[in-house]
Design a protein around this motif. Structure first.
Motif, PDB file in Angstrom:
ATOM      1  N   ALA A 132      18.464  11.604 -48.369  1.00 26.11           N
ATOM      2  CA  ALA A 132      19.482  12.077 -49.500  1.00 26.11           C
ATOM      3  C   ALA A 132      19.622  10.852 -50.528  1.00 26.11           C
ATOM      4  N   ASN A 133      20.028  11.216 -51.622  1.00 24.78           N
ATOM      5  CA  ASN A 133      20.401  10.177 -52.735  1.00 24.78           C
ATOM      6  C   ASN A 133      19.355   9.293 -53.164  1.00 24.78           C
ATOM      7  N   VAL A 134      18.105   9.636 -52.971  1.00 21.58           N
ATOM      8  CA  VAL A 134      16.907   8.937 -53.390  1.00 21.58           C
ATOM      9  C   VAL A 134      16.963   8.591 -54.854  1.00 21.58           C
ATOM     10  N   ASP A 135      16.846   7.399 -55.436  1.00 18.88           N
ATOM     11  CA  ASP A 135      16.960   6.769 -56.785  1.00 18.88           C
ATOM     12  C   ASP A 135      15.570   6.801 -57.221  1.00 18.88           C
ATOM     13  N   ARG A 136      14.646   6.509 -56.561  1.00 20.45           N
ATOM     14  CA  ARG A 136      13.361   6.118 -56.922  1.00 20.45           C
ATOM     15  C   ARG A 136      12.172   6.346 -56.352  1.00 20.45           C
ATOM     16  N   LEU A 137      11.182   6.934 -56.616  1.00 23.50           N
ATOM     17  CA  LEU A 137       9.861   6.867 -55.801  1.00 23.50           C
ATOM     18  C   LEU A 137       9.149   6.000 -56.283  1.00 23.50           C
ATOM     19  N   VAL A 138       8.247   5.374 -55.141  1.00 23.14           N
ATOM     20  CA  VAL A 138       7.242   4.482 -55.657  1.00 23.14           C
ATOM     21  C   VAL A 138       5.887   5.293 -55.340  1.00 23.14           C
ATOM     22  N   LEU A 139       4.884   5.630 -56.218  1.00 18.23           N
ATOM     23  CA  LEU A 139       3.704   6.146 -55.923  1.00 18.23           C
ATOM     24  C   LEU A 139       2.712   5.431 -55.777  1.00 18.23           C
ATOM     25  N   LEU A 140       2.146   5.117 -54.725  1.00 16.56           N
ATOM     26  CA  LEU A 140       1.326   3.913 -54.392  1.00 16.56           C
ATOM     27  C   LEU A 140      -0.104   4.547 -54.350  1.00 16.56           C
ATOM     28  N   PHE A 141      -0.919   3.717 -54.948  1.00 16.42           N
ATOM     29  CA  PHE A 141      -2.523   3.968 -55.011  1.00 16.42           C
ATOM     30  C   PHE A 141      -3.157   2.780 -54.805  1.00 16.42           C
ATOM     31  N   ALA A 142      -4.540   2.780 -54.336  1.00 16.70           N
ATOM     32  CA  ALA A 142      -5.189   1.694 -54.204  1.00 16.70           C
ATOM     33  C   ALA A 142      -6.430   1.508 -55.305  1.00 16.70           C
ATOM     34  N   LEU A 143      -6.760   0.576 -55.959  1.00 23.35           N
ATOM     35  CA  LEU A 143      -7.785   0.494 -56.734  1.00 23.35           C
ATOM     36  C   LEU A 143      -9.180   0.590 -56.135  1.00 23.35           C
ATOM     37  N   GLY A 161      20.964   8.348 -45.994  1.00 18.38           N
ATOM     38  CA  GLY A 161      21.351   8.180 -47.375  1.00 18.38           C
ATOM     39  C   GLY A 161      22.536   8.846 -47.812  1.00 18.38           C
ATOM     40  N   ASP A 162      23.003   9.758 -47.114  1.00 20.66           N
ATOM     41  CA  ASP A 162      24.079  10.717 -47.644  1.00 20.66           C
ATOM     42  C   ASP A 162      25.588   9.799 -47.684  1.00 20.66           C
ATOM     43  N   ARG A 163      26.150  10.127 -48.430  1.00 22.53           N
ATOM     44  CA  ARG A 163      27.517   9.511 -48.547  1.00 22.53           C
ATOM     45  C   ARG A 163      28.516  10.534 -47.768  1.00 22.53           C
ATOM     46  N   VAL A 164      29.226   9.967 -46.845  1.00 20.59           N
ATOM     47  CA  VAL A 164      29.885  10.887 -45.755  1.00 20.59           C
ATOM     48  C   VAL A 164      31.337  10.382 -45.920  1.00 20.59           C
ATOM     49  N   LEU A 165      32.317  11.475 -45.460  1.00 25.90           N
ATOM     50  CA  LEU A 165      33.585  10.983 -44.952  1.00 25.90           C
ATOM     51  C   LEU A 165      33.774  10.917 -43.592  1.00 25.90           C
ATOM     52  N   ILE A 166      34.154   9.801 -43.111  1.00 26.82           N
ATOM     53  CA  ILE A 166      34.151   9.372 -41.639  1.00 26.82           C
ATOM     54  C   ILE A 166      35.756   9.489 -41.173  1.00 26.82           C
TER      55      ILE A 166
END
Ligand code: GDP
Ligand code: ZN
Length: 309
Positions: free
Chosen positions: A72-83, A39-44
């Motif tokens: 790295a650079n995570v925009d969103r988490l999904v918190l998953l549960f079950a009913l 997820g890192d932005r890198v210079l190559i």
């Protein structure tokens, strides 16, 4: 273009020419302990397009970082549960919510396995979460229902799914990726699968040698492209929220109920600047809400941890 980190074993072809690059990390970066994360932005540099190889020369500053799995650079988490199977436990839910809030990464709360319960149960949890300050999504990975609303939320983002075990995290990852035709024949996929021990940057979980079980758990993380653009970590994230980032003072901010009470009292605040809302003189946070006992419990836990630091 994907960048694969690792030194290729002898005899292994480079990455797909013109597409992916198989990169080693510049020794200097290793020296200053700048780990390269998925997820890192890198210079190559030193790119050999024909051979599909390059050298990672630098890592750009990260916006956000998740430790487990290391992305790295995570925009969103999904918190998953079950009913159901397993049923949601308010204390566990709260731990996950507090941990997610403390990362500063936006998250979406999702309840899976809706087909196992009746409508009354669904509205019960919807209302209960609303009173906590959340607006969850409900779906069934098995029945493939309600997935599109989630997919819309994840469009264009880099996402990590977290939650307790058994709630369907792996199933959800598979469902979200199945829309894509990622072929098992993909040369890079194969390379990573066959040579995961070479991908040292992603090695996690060392068990003490003394315990006898001592082995490196080698796990690689990669980002799967998902519908509408964006990426999903192919490995579920933490299922034991550590709360390590939460401080005694910061805990209150991870509860929407407290944030709301404080906002409603603007411009007046709690009398004491360092108020932790335990009924101190001049505190504007009342104790008449469902999760107040959890707040107190977590506060105790964090106080104990901080006293050892
Ligand atoms: P994880 O531990 O969170 O990764 O959960 P898994 O993806 O391994 O799923 C745990 C169990 O729940 C498996 O037996 C799945 O088949 C089952 N499961 C996943 N999604 C659903 C669903 O929507 N409904 C039902 N009834 N079972 C599901
Ligand atoms: Zn207070």
């Amino acid at each position: 273009m994907r960048v694969i980190v690792g030194a290729a074993p002898r005899g292994v072809e480079g990455a797909r020419p013109g597409g992916d690059l198989l990169c080693v990390v510049r020794a200097l970066l290793k020296k200053i302990r700048r780990r390269v994360l998925v997820g890192d932005r890198v210079l190559i540099g030193a790119v050999d397009w024909a051979g599909g190889r390059g050298v990672i020369e630098g890592v750009f500053e990260r916006r956000a970082e998740v430790a487990d799995p290391p992305v790295a650079n995570v925009d969103r988490l999904v918190l998953l549960f079950a009913l159901d199977q397993p049923q949601p436990e308010p204390a566990t839910l709260t731990r996950f919510l507090v941990d997610a809030e403390s990362t500063g990464i936006p998250f979406v709360l999702v309840f899976n396995k809706v087909e196992l319960v009746d409508d009354k149960t669904i509205s019960y949890w919807r209302d209960r979460m609303k009173s906590w300050g959340y607006d969850p999504l409900f779906l069934s990975v098995d029945q493939k229902s309600g997935l599109s609303a989630l997919e819309e939320t994840l469009e264009g983002q880099t996402t990590v799914i977290v939650g307790p075990s058994g709630v369907g995290k792996s199933s959800l990852i598979n469902a979200l990726r199945s829309n894509q035709n990622i072929s098992e024949e993909d040369p890079i996929h194969k390379l990573v699968e066959q040579n995961s021990k070479w991908f040292g940057e992603q090695r996690v979980g060392t068990v003490s040698k003394k315990s006898g079980k001592g082995k490196h758990t080698t796990r690689h993380v990669s980002l799967l492209p998902i519908a509408g653009g964006g990426f999903l970590a192919d490995t579920p994230g933490f299922n034991q929220p550590s709360l390590m980032k939460v401080t005694k003072k910061g805990l209150a901010e991870t509860f929407p109920e407290i944030r709301k009470m404080l906002a409603e009292n603007e411009p007046s605040k709690c009398l004491f600047n360092d108020c932790v809302h335990l009924g101190e003189r001049g505190c504007v946070v009342k104790g008449d809400w469902e999760r107040y006992p959890y707040y107190l419990q977590l506060l105790d836990e964090i106080k104990i941890r901080e006293s050892f630091q």
